[in-house]
Design a protein around this motif. Sequence first.
Motif, PDB file in Angstrom:
ATOM      1  N   ARG A 146       0.827  -1.208   0.000  1.00 26.84           N
ATOM      2  CA  ARG A 146       0.000   0.000   0.000  1.00 26.84           C
ATOM      3  C   ARG A 146       0.860   1.257   0.000  1.00 26.84           C
ATOM      4  O   ARG A 146       2.043   1.231   0.347  1.00 26.84           O
ATOM      5  CB  ARG A 146      -0.933   0.033   1.211  1.00 26.84           C
ATOM      6  CG  ARG A 146      -0.228   0.027   2.562  1.00 26.84           C
ATOM      7  CD  ARG A 146      -1.205   0.248   3.705  1.00 26.84           C
ATOM      8  NE  ARG A 146      -1.712   1.614   3.709  1.00 26.84           N
ATOM      9  CZ  ARG A 146      -2.672   2.071   4.535  1.00 26.84           C
ATOM     10  NH1 ARG A 146      -3.236   1.227   5.387  1.00 26.84           N
ATOM     11  NH2 ARG A 146      -3.061   3.321   4.504  1.00 26.84           N
ATOM     12  N   ASP A 147       0.245   2.362  -0.407  1.00 30.38           N
ATOM     13  CA  ASP A 147       0.894   3.665  -0.367  1.00 30.38           C
ATOM     14  C   ASP A 147       0.741   4.257   1.025  1.00 30.38           C
ATOM     15  O   ASP A 147      -0.299   4.077   1.677  1.00 30.38           O
ATOM     16  CB  ASP A 147       0.256   4.630  -1.375  1.00 30.38           C
ATOM     17  CG  ASP A 147       0.406   4.155  -2.809  1.00 30.38           C
ATOM     18  OD1 ASP A 147       1.325   3.359  -3.060  1.00 30.38           O
ATOM     19  OD2 ASP A 147      -0.404   4.574  -3.666  1.00 30.38           O
ATOM     20  N   VAL A 148       1.766   4.956   1.472  1.00 32.40           N
ATOM     21  CA  VAL A 148       1.733   5.615   2.783  1.00 32.40           C
ATOM     22  C   VAL A 148       2.472   6.933   2.684  1.00 32.40           C
ATOM     23  O   VAL A 148       3.098   7.239   1.662  1.00 32.40           O
ATOM     24  CB  VAL A 148       2.401   4.736   3.873  1.00 32.40           C
ATOM     25  CG1 VAL A 148       1.574   3.502   4.167  1.00 32.40           C
ATOM     26  CG2 VAL A 148       3.816   4.366   3.482  1.00 32.40           C
ATOM     27  N   ARG A 149       2.411   7.713   3.738  1.00 34.25           N
ATOM     28  CA  ARG A 149       3.206   8.930   3.807  1.00 34.25           C
ATOM     29  C   ARG A 149       4.679   8.566   3.943  1.00 34.25           C
ATOM     30  O   ARG A 149       5.014   7.477   4.423  1.00 34.25           O
ATOM     31  CB  ARG A 149       2.768   9.780   5.004  1.00 34.25           C
ATOM     32  CG  ARG A 149       1.418  10.456   4.850  1.00 34.25           C
ATOM     33  CD  ARG A 149       0.996  11.110   6.153  1.00 34.25           C
ATOM     34  NE  ARG A 149       2.057  11.940   6.707  1.00 34.25           N
ATOM     35  CZ  ARG A 149       2.079  12.365   7.961  1.00 34.25           C
ATOM     36  NH1 ARG A 149       1.132  11.997   8.790  1.00 34.25           N
ATOM     37  NH2 ARG A 149       3.054  13.137   8.376  1.00 34.25           N
ATOM     38  N   PRO A 150       5.597   9.449   3.546  1.00 33.86           N
ATOM     39  CA  PRO A 150       7.032   9.135   3.621  1.00 33.86           C
ATOM     40  C   PRO A 150       7.469   8.735   5.030  1.00 33.86           C
ATOM     41  O   PRO A 150       7.044   9.301   6.032  1.00 33.86           O
ATOM     42  CB  PRO A 150       7.695  10.448   3.183  1.00 33.86           C
ATOM     43  CG  PRO A 150       6.699  11.064   2.258  1.00 33.86           C
ATOM     44  CD  PRO A 150       5.361  10.753   2.880  1.00 33.86           C
ATOM     45  N   PHE A 151       8.346   7.733   5.098  1.00 38.28           N
ATOM     46  CA  PHE A 151       8.911   7.234   6.355  1.00 38.28           C
ATOM     47  C   PHE A 151      10.290   6.683   6.045  1.00 38.28           C
ATOM     48  O   PHE A 151      10.665   6.490   4.876  1.00 38.28           O
ATOM     49  CB  PHE A 151       8.013   6.154   6.959  1.00 38.28           C
ATOM     50  CG  PHE A 151       7.987   4.882   6.145  1.00 38.28           C
ATOM     51  CD1 PHE A 151       8.810   3.805   6.464  1.00 38.28           C
ATOM     52  CD2 PHE A 151       7.159   4.758   5.039  1.00 38.28           C
ATOM     53  CE1 PHE A 151       8.807   2.645   5.703  1.00 38.28           C
ATOM     54  CE2 PHE A 151       7.143   3.602   4.266  1.00 38.28           C
ATOM     55  CZ  PHE A 151       7.978   2.545   4.599  1.00 38.28           C
ATOM     56  N   THR A 181       9.813  -2.369   0.957  1.00 39.61           N
ATOM     57  CA  THR A 181       9.417  -0.960   0.875  1.00 39.61           C
ATOM     58  C   THR A 181       9.683  -0.423  -0.527  1.00 39.61           C
ATOM     59  O   THR A 181      10.488  -0.968  -1.288  1.00 39.61           O
ATOM     60  CB  THR A 181      10.194  -0.114   1.890  1.00 39.61           C
ATOM     61  OG1 THR A 181      11.604  -0.274   1.665  1.00 39.61           O
ATOM     62  CG2 THR A 181       9.864  -0.535   3.309  1.00 39.61           C
ATOM     63  N   ARG A 182       9.039   0.682  -0.837  1.00 42.03           N
ATOM     64  CA  ARG A 182       9.221   1.356  -2.124  1.00 42.03           C
ATOM     65  C   ARG A 182       9.887   2.700  -1.899  1.00 42.03           C
ATOM     66  O   ARG A 182       9.434   3.496  -1.063  1.00 42.03           O
ATOM     67  CB  ARG A 182       7.869   1.565  -2.814  1.00 42.03           C
ATOM     68  CG  ARG A 182       7.970   2.194  -4.211  1.00 42.03           C
ATOM     69  CD  ARG A 182       6.588   2.475  -4.768  1.00 42.03           C
ATOM     70  NE  ARG A 182       5.868   3.436  -3.947  1.00 42.03           N
ATOM     71  CZ  ARG A 182       4.548   3.497  -3.832  1.00 42.03           C
ATOM     72  NH1 ARG A 182       3.788   2.633  -4.479  1.00 42.03           N
ATOM     73  NH2 ARG A 182       3.977   4.408  -3.063  1.00 42.03           N
ATOM     74  N   ALA A 183      10.976   2.945  -2.610  1.00 38.68           N
ATOM     75  CA  ALA A 183      11.687   4.219  -2.492  1.00 38.68           C
ATOM     76  C   ALA A 183      10.768   5.350  -2.913  1.00 38.68           C
ATOM     77  O   ALA A 183      10.041   5.246  -3.915  1.00 38.68           O
ATOM     78  CB  ALA A 183      12.940   4.202  -3.351  1.00 38.68           C
ATOM     79  N   THR A 184      10.779   6.437  -2.148  1.00 37.75           N
ATOM     80  CA  THR A 184       9.884   7.563  -2.389  1.00 37.75           C
ATOM     81  C   THR A 184      10.016   8.106  -3.813  1.00 37.75           C
ATOM     82  O   THR A 184      11.117   8.311  -4.313  1.00 37.75           O
ATOM     83  CB  THR A 184      10.172   8.690  -1.384  1.00 37.75           C
ATOM     84  OG1 THR A 184       9.857   8.233  -0.071  1.00 37.75           O
ATOM     85  CG2 THR A 184       9.345   9.925  -1.686  1.00 37.75           C
ATOM     86  N   VAL A 205      15.145   1.737   6.633  1.00 32.81           N
ATOM     87  CA  VAL A 205      14.935   1.384   5.229  1.00 32.81           C
ATOM     88  C   VAL A 205      15.173   2.556   4.295  1.00 32.81           C
ATOM     89  O   VAL A 205      15.115   2.401   3.070  1.00 32.81           O
ATOM     90  CB  VAL A 205      13.511   0.823   5.005  1.00 32.81           C
ATOM     91  CG1 VAL A 205      13.335  -0.499   5.748  1.00 32.81           C
ATOM     92  CG2 VAL A 205      12.446   1.832   5.437  1.00 32.81           C
ATOM     93  N   GLY A 206      15.428   3.733   4.818  1.00 30.01           N
ATOM     94  CA  GLY A 206      15.609   4.907   3.979  1.00 30.01           C
ATOM     95  C   GLY A 206      14.276   5.476   3.535  1.00 30.01           C
ATOM     96  O   GLY A 206      13.206   4.919   3.820  1.00 30.01           O
ATOM     97  N   ASP A 207      14.328   6.579   2.818  1.00 27.65           N
ATOM     98  CA  ASP A 207      13.114   7.308   2.454  1.00 27.65           C
ATOM     99  C   ASP A 207      12.202   6.456   1.571  1.00 27.65           C
ATOM    100  O   ASP A 207      12.578   6.065   0.462  1.00 27.65           O
ATOM    101  CB  ASP A 207      13.507   8.596   1.732  1.00 27.65           C
ATOM    102  CG  ASP A 207      12.308   9.496   1.523  1.00 27.65           C
ATOM    103  OD1 ASP A 207      11.529   9.682   2.463  1.00 27.65           O
ATOM    104  OD2 ASP A 207      12.148  10.004   0.393  1.00 27.65           O
ATOM    105  N   SER A 208      10.997   6.190   2.069  1.00 20.93           N
ATOM    106  CA  SER A 208      10.064   5.283   1.388  1.00 20.93           C
ATOM    107  C   SER A 208       8.650   5.834   1.479  1.00 20.93           C
ATOM    108  O   SER A 208       8.307   6.569   2.407  1.00 20.93           O
ATOM    109  CB  SER A 208      10.109   3.887   2.022  1.00 20.93           C
ATOM    110  OG  SER A 208      11.436   3.381   2.081  1.00 20.93           O
ATOM    111  N   ASP A 209       7.815   5.456   0.507  1.00 19.69           N
ATOM    112  CA  ASP A 209       6.406   5.858   0.552  1.00 19.69           C
ATOM    113  C   ASP A 209       5.461   4.714   0.195  1.00 19.69           C
ATOM    114  O   ASP A 209       4.298   4.917  -0.106  1.00 19.69           O
ATOM    115  CB  ASP A 209       6.147   7.075  -0.357  1.00 19.69           C
ATOM    116  CG  ASP A 209       6.424   6.791  -1.825  1.00 19.69           C
ATOM    117  OD1 ASP A 209       6.729   5.626  -2.172  1.00 19.69           O
ATOM    118  OD2 ASP A 209       6.344   7.731  -2.636  1.00 19.69           O
ATOM    119  N   GLY A 210       5.986   3.494   0.231  1.00 23.38           N
ATOM    120  CA  GLY A 210       5.166   2.314   0.037  1.00 23.38           C
ATOM    121  C   GLY A 210       5.682   1.207   0.935  1.00 23.38           C
ATOM    122  O   GLY A 210       6.883   1.132   1.215  1.00 23.38           O
TER     123      GLY A 210
END
Length: 517
Positions: free
Chosen positions: A115-120, A142-145, A186-191
Amino acid sequence: MRALLVTSVGVTCAAALTLPLATPAASAPAPHSASALPPSTSPASPGAGPPSAQTEATTREAPASNTSDTSATEPRKAESAAEPAGSTQSLPLAPLAAPSNRVAGAPAVQGVPQRDVRPFSLVGVVWEDAGAELHGTVQVRTRATGTTRWSDWQDVETHNAEHAADLGSAEREGRTVRGATAPLWVGDSDGVEVRVRPEARDSQDRAATPVPLPEGMRLELVDPGEGPGENPGENPGKASAPDPARGAPANRAAAVPAVFADTPPTAAVLPEVLTAEIAAASAVNAELAELGATVIPALTQAETLESVNLAPGAKPYIGPRPKIVTRKGWGADEKLREKNFGYTKTVKAAFVHHSATGNNYTCKQAPSVLRSIYRYHVKSSGWRDFGYNFAVDKCGTIYEGRAGGVTKAVLGAHTLGFNTNTMGIAVLGSYASTNPPAAAVTAVSKLTAWKLGLFGGNPKGKVTLVSGGSNKYKAGVKVKMNVISGHRDGFATECPGARLYKKLGKARTSSAKLQGR
């Protein structure tokens, strides 16, 4: 000795916060000499724990600790420079579709579908009962932002209960403490996608009852926010080289703004406004650095000995004070932690840990990693503050951990059963199968030579500690340990990783040498 009295000051315009000199507060014992240990100070009673998660998707914003925002897509709120931003998204885990080969009666795999989420930048899983263990595996991808690139599945360390306040302590009993995995950077991610598989049934014992997963599991997604020196909107979780000037062709230098004769001089920079919480965390180091300092400077051996009040004729063994980045320096949001500081009587030993957050971070990102771990410890796990007394990154930079003063015997939550009269040092990274950088091991030697020396500790010596209760030693048992020990010496755990644990002998020798032994 000088100390600073912290008061809450309301300001309506930009001005420097000036604190008057006053008598030391009882909660912050005065820096001690090598011949006299600090007085015993009981830990302050901690306040309420983090807000309970009651909605499908909860966003915990700083600095409000008693409210929750049910929107998981609201943009991050802007805050003053003195109050670093940051947030935690908390998503409930639910049973995932059962595989065709699932054993009848086995607990269902739980997780969060893609799913998509806010950056973390950091993830972890928590559950309601701090005493319950997670028997199984946790994996996340995770998915990189801003991309469509997904990572491979990564394992999250599930055995984390040993990093906690002692059983029966005020921090443990007076708060809503949760069970938790180790956090993973995990570094900057949004998924995100996560799956938690219960421990497989013993194939040799068909009658064995499958071990259920803990109740109330939630996925915590931590955004570290912006730290000191980071521009609003700059991504602290992404490591990148300085970008060339936008708008300028690659083969042409960027235009330089013109400066005319009548251009007014640059306005003087006003001193930063410090909140009462930041000032309090800084004031306990007032004899070492200025109020609001981001770094406590290193001293030579001679300067270190001169700074310590020694008894006449004393022959101290104290290593040179190393450079230490303060909580202000790595951007700790002081409104997250418990207001008061907690102390123990002395520092007899140092326990070395690895943070188990993975090695995929750069040294520039280390402050962001610390802010993420800090938020995970307090907001997600329910602790009063950052668990470790100090942290060390892969480049050998030393950071102040739990608030209370770097020269003082601050009570941490790092080694279950042995937090009393000890300190905890976390080397950022995972070192079960990866060798720790030489710079990090050297930093551990420098830090212990100085801090243990302040309390008369011999890095190559032994010390007897009384267990507060762990899975290795029952409460009340007296245990003889190395003055510099690994976490596994006090608890049956992998920490600090086999590769880092093997380096502790070298750290002890180097530390003692720095003390002049």
